[in-house]
Design an enzyme around this catalytic site. Structure first.
Site, PDB file in Angstrom:
ATOM      1  N   ASP A 109       1.010  -0.904  -0.198  1.00 42.88           N
ATOM      2  CA  ASP A 109       0.226   0.126   0.021  1.00 42.88           C
ATOM      3  C   ASP A 109       1.267   1.585  -0.363  1.00 42.88           C
ATOM      4  O   ASP A 109       2.003   1.332  -0.566  1.00 42.88           O
ATOM      5  CB  ASP A 109      -1.128   0.089   1.136  1.00 42.88           C
ATOM      6  CG  ASP A 109      -0.360  -0.517   2.279  1.00 42.88           C
ATOM      7  OD1 ASP A 109       1.434   0.024   2.645  1.00 42.88           O
ATOM      8  OD2 ASP A 109      -0.597  -0.638   2.966  1.00 42.88           O
ATOM      9  N   HIS A 446       1.237  -9.356  -4.530  1.00 42.22           N
ATOM     10  CA  HIS A 446       0.050  -8.325  -3.602  1.00 42.22           C
ATOM     11  C   HIS A 446       0.535  -6.787  -3.237  1.00 42.22           C
ATOM     12  O   HIS A 446       0.785  -6.504  -2.421  1.00 42.22           O
ATOM     13  CB  HIS A 446      -0.858  -8.777  -2.309  1.00 42.22           C
ATOM     14  CG  HIS A 446      -2.039  -7.828  -2.124  1.00 42.22           C
ATOM     15  ND1 HIS A 446      -2.759  -7.693  -2.216  1.00 42.22           N
ATOM     16  CD2 HIS A 446      -1.660  -6.486  -0.989  1.00 42.22           C
ATOM     17  CE1 HIS A 446      -4.022  -7.669  -1.228  1.00 42.22           C
ATOM     18  NE2 HIS A 446      -2.783  -6.312  -0.755  1.00 42.22           N
ATOM     19  N   ASP A 492      -0.503 -18.208  -4.447  1.00 46.57           N
ATOM     20  CA  ASP A 492       0.100 -16.783  -5.715  1.00 46.57           C
ATOM     21  C   ASP A 492      -1.086 -16.670  -6.700  1.00 46.57           C
ATOM     22  O   ASP A 492      -1.873 -16.580  -7.563  1.00 46.57           O
ATOM     23  CB  ASP A 492       1.108 -17.653  -6.766  1.00 46.57           C
ATOM     24  CG  ASP A 492       1.441 -16.644  -7.633  1.00 46.57           C
ATOM     25  OD1 ASP A 492       1.309 -14.774  -6.890  1.00 46.57           O
ATOM     26  OD2 ASP A 492       1.746 -16.325  -8.656  1.00 46.57           O
ATOM     27  N   GLU A 501       1.501 -10.790   0.072  1.00 42.25           N
ATOM     28  CA  GLU A 501       1.861  -8.988   0.428  1.00 42.25           C
ATOM     29  C   GLU A 501       3.827  -9.458   1.103  1.00 42.25           C
ATOM     30  O   GLU A 501       4.013 -10.320   0.628  1.00 42.25           O
ATOM     31  CB  GLU A 501       1.751  -8.610   1.223  1.00 42.25           C
ATOM     32  CG  GLU A 501       1.248  -6.628   1.208  1.00 42.25           C
ATOM     33  CD  GLU A 501       0.317  -6.558   1.907  1.00 42.25           C
ATOM     34  OE1 GLU A 501       0.324  -5.350   1.533  1.00 42.25           O
ATOM     35  OE2 GLU A 501      -0.189  -6.669   2.759  1.00 42.25           O
TER      36      GLU A 501
END
Length: 528
Positions: A109, A446, A492, A501
């Site tokens: 993020d 991710h 995956d 992530e």
């Protein structure tokens, strides 16, 4: 990104008790080493010199791993080597009249959390201090220094006055409701600070550790910058120690993201680094005498992580016991011995055939503690193991004793190698968990920036790229993904953030681990 707990590990308590009892039983045949200690000198050991032949496997992996710091950079990029990354977060800090544009996004993020970012800087500094020669031999020292300074520049600017430190840039809830590239994000990015009325000893002390350790790294490279880092570190430590409290208590929303379970370990960690940086006996007394007894949990060691620094502190302080510390009192020496005894018990618990070995492993041999970000603990444990084995080699300590059995530095190093090899593809999935290394690695990391084409116009709502089953259009080079489940399986899928992530703090200790495995060599007996 997810919460975790420190939690005491029962196997480690058993290991420590067994180690202490056995040590007392055979004390007559134990030979004292430099600075004291309990290793049995079975036969003279050669002390390795400067780095010799490079193991290209780990050298190549190191070069890949360091690229992830480039992927995670915020601000106006310099010498950018990631073609799909560009400038971002240029206005961070402006509401407070600060430049907080640098630093790194913690994971997939776009929030800047000072706590894990500072931990990344601390372990990266430690890695450079122990294995800078190995990094230099593989032409990776400059990238490591660049990554470190990108973080410490942010930390310096986040500390505008003695008792104020900015611990977060951005709103995690708002950020997690968006799926967009960092270069195009437009949502508000509020600032969160700790101060005398809103304390956060855990974050302030970790930032102090980061800047103290980095001050040693830059001491011979940029004296002015090093001095500035040390001044910030000392002031932050005083702030953390004077106005005690958890940042996640001050700001309860943090508990959903980085829920620190205590600040005492960070205070010890920071004071340990400040002692190494200054030689000021006050800091050594802090960690070994009164506060050591109160905070160190001798007999109750835990796993090294962004949350819990005790195991790292134990190994770091054991180097003083291995190599000696100037003008230490009896009480300080006793404290250092307790740290080393605890560190040795941790090592005993990691060795797979030790009588006190932890059973917390996968069938493929990976140390496995938590389903979320499972590789964090294995990487951190392996890093501590390779460092400890090199302390033994350099001090000519032939073995550690684990419930009556002896293990050489090679045994300890072999454990570290096993964890590194698992990460690099020697696992039941035959998959490298280091993105960009080997022929088979995760394709759906991710990660917002990696998942969205560089020319896409998504606005905040690019969730079609999150849920797509296609490989990422951009490779997040060097990302160490979360890792396997306890049965060694891995799914995956970009929607599977638990496993796919990546985070900067995983990369910090991975860089240290790989650097230590590039070649066997002695470590410096003093950082300064």
């Amino acid at each position: 990104m997810g919460s975790k707990t420190k939690g005491c590990c029962g196997w480690l308590i058993v290991a420590l008790v067994a180690s202490l009892v056995a040590t007392a039983a055979v004390v007559a045949i134990m030979k004292k080493k430099v600075g004291g200690g309990s290793g049995r000198k079975l036969k003279p050991l050669p002390v390795p010199g400067p780095p010799g032949a490079i193991d290209s496997k780990y050298g190549d992996a190191l070069g890949v791993a360091l690229q992830f710091f480039q992927v995670q950079k915020a601000g106006k990029l310099e010498n950018n080597q990631i073609p799909w990354r560009g400038d971002s977060a240029l206005d961070d800090g402006k509401p407070a009249g600060l430049d907080l544009s640098k630093g790194m996004y913690d994971a997939g993020d776009h929030i800047k959390f000072s706590f894990p970012m500072a931990f990344t800087a601390t372990v990266l500094s430690w890695s450079i201090l122990e294995y800078g020669d190995q990094m230099s031999a593989t032409k990776q020292l400059d990238p490591a220094l660049d990554a470190l300074r990108w973080i410490t520049d942010f930390l310096v600017n986040a500390h505008p006055s003695d008792n104020v430190f900015y611990i977060q840039v951005g709103d995690p809830d708002l950020d997690h409701n968006c799926w967009e590239r960092p270069e195009t994000m437009s949502e508000k990015r509020p600032l969160t600070q700790i101060n005398t009325k809103s304390p956060g000893s855990d974050v302030a002390a970790e930032a102090a550790a980061a800047m103290a350790s980095a001050s040693i790294v830059f001491k011979s490279r940029d004296t002015t910058y090093s001095d500035s880092l040390l001044q910030h570190a000392q002031k932050l430590f005083t702030f953390a120690d004077t106005y005690k409290g958890l940042a996640s208590d001050t700001y309860p929303k943090l508990q959903n993201y980085y829920n620190s379970t205590g600040y005492q370990d960070e205070l010890l960690w920071a004071a340990s680094w400040l002692y190494h940086a200054t030689g000021d006996q006050t800091y050594l007394s802090y960690v070994t005498v009164e506060n050591g007894k109160a905070f160190a949990d001798w007999g109750r060691p835990t796993w090294f992580s962004w949350d819990d620094k005790l195991a790292g502190t134990q190994v770091l302080l054991s180097r003083l016991n291995f190599f000696g510390s100037k003008q230490t009192s009896n009480a300080e020496n006793m404290g250092l011995k307790m740290y080393r005894d605890t560190a040795e018990a941790v090592i005993c618990g990691l060795l797979p055939d030790s009588p006190s070995a932890t059973a917390s492993r996968t069938g493929g041999g990976l140390v496995w503690i938590s389903g979320w970000n499972s590789l964090q603990h294995a990487t951190n444990a392996a890093f501590l193991a390779v460092v400890y084995s090199d302390y033994m080699l350099t001090s000519q300590t032939a073995a550690v004793q684990c419930s009556g059995k002896y293990y050489s530095p090679t045994d300890i190093r072999n454990f570290a190698i096993s964890q590194a090899n698992y990460i690099l593809g020697d696992n039941p999935m035959k998959l490298s968990y280091l993105v960009g290394y080997g022929s088979s690695y995760p394709q759906q990391v991710h990660h917002r920036g990696a998942s969205i084409p560089a020319d896409a116009k998504t606005g905040c709502k690019g969730f079609q790229y999150l849920h797509s089953t296609s490989p990422n259009p951009n490779v997040a080079m060097g990302a160490l993904v979360g890792g396997p489940f306890q049965n060694d399986t891995f799914v995956d899928s970009r929607d599977n953030a638990v496993q796919t992530e990546s985070s900067t703090y995983n990369s910090g200790t991975l860089v240290g681990l790989l650097s230590g495995l590039v070649t066997t060599s002695s470590v410096a007996q003093s950082f300064t």
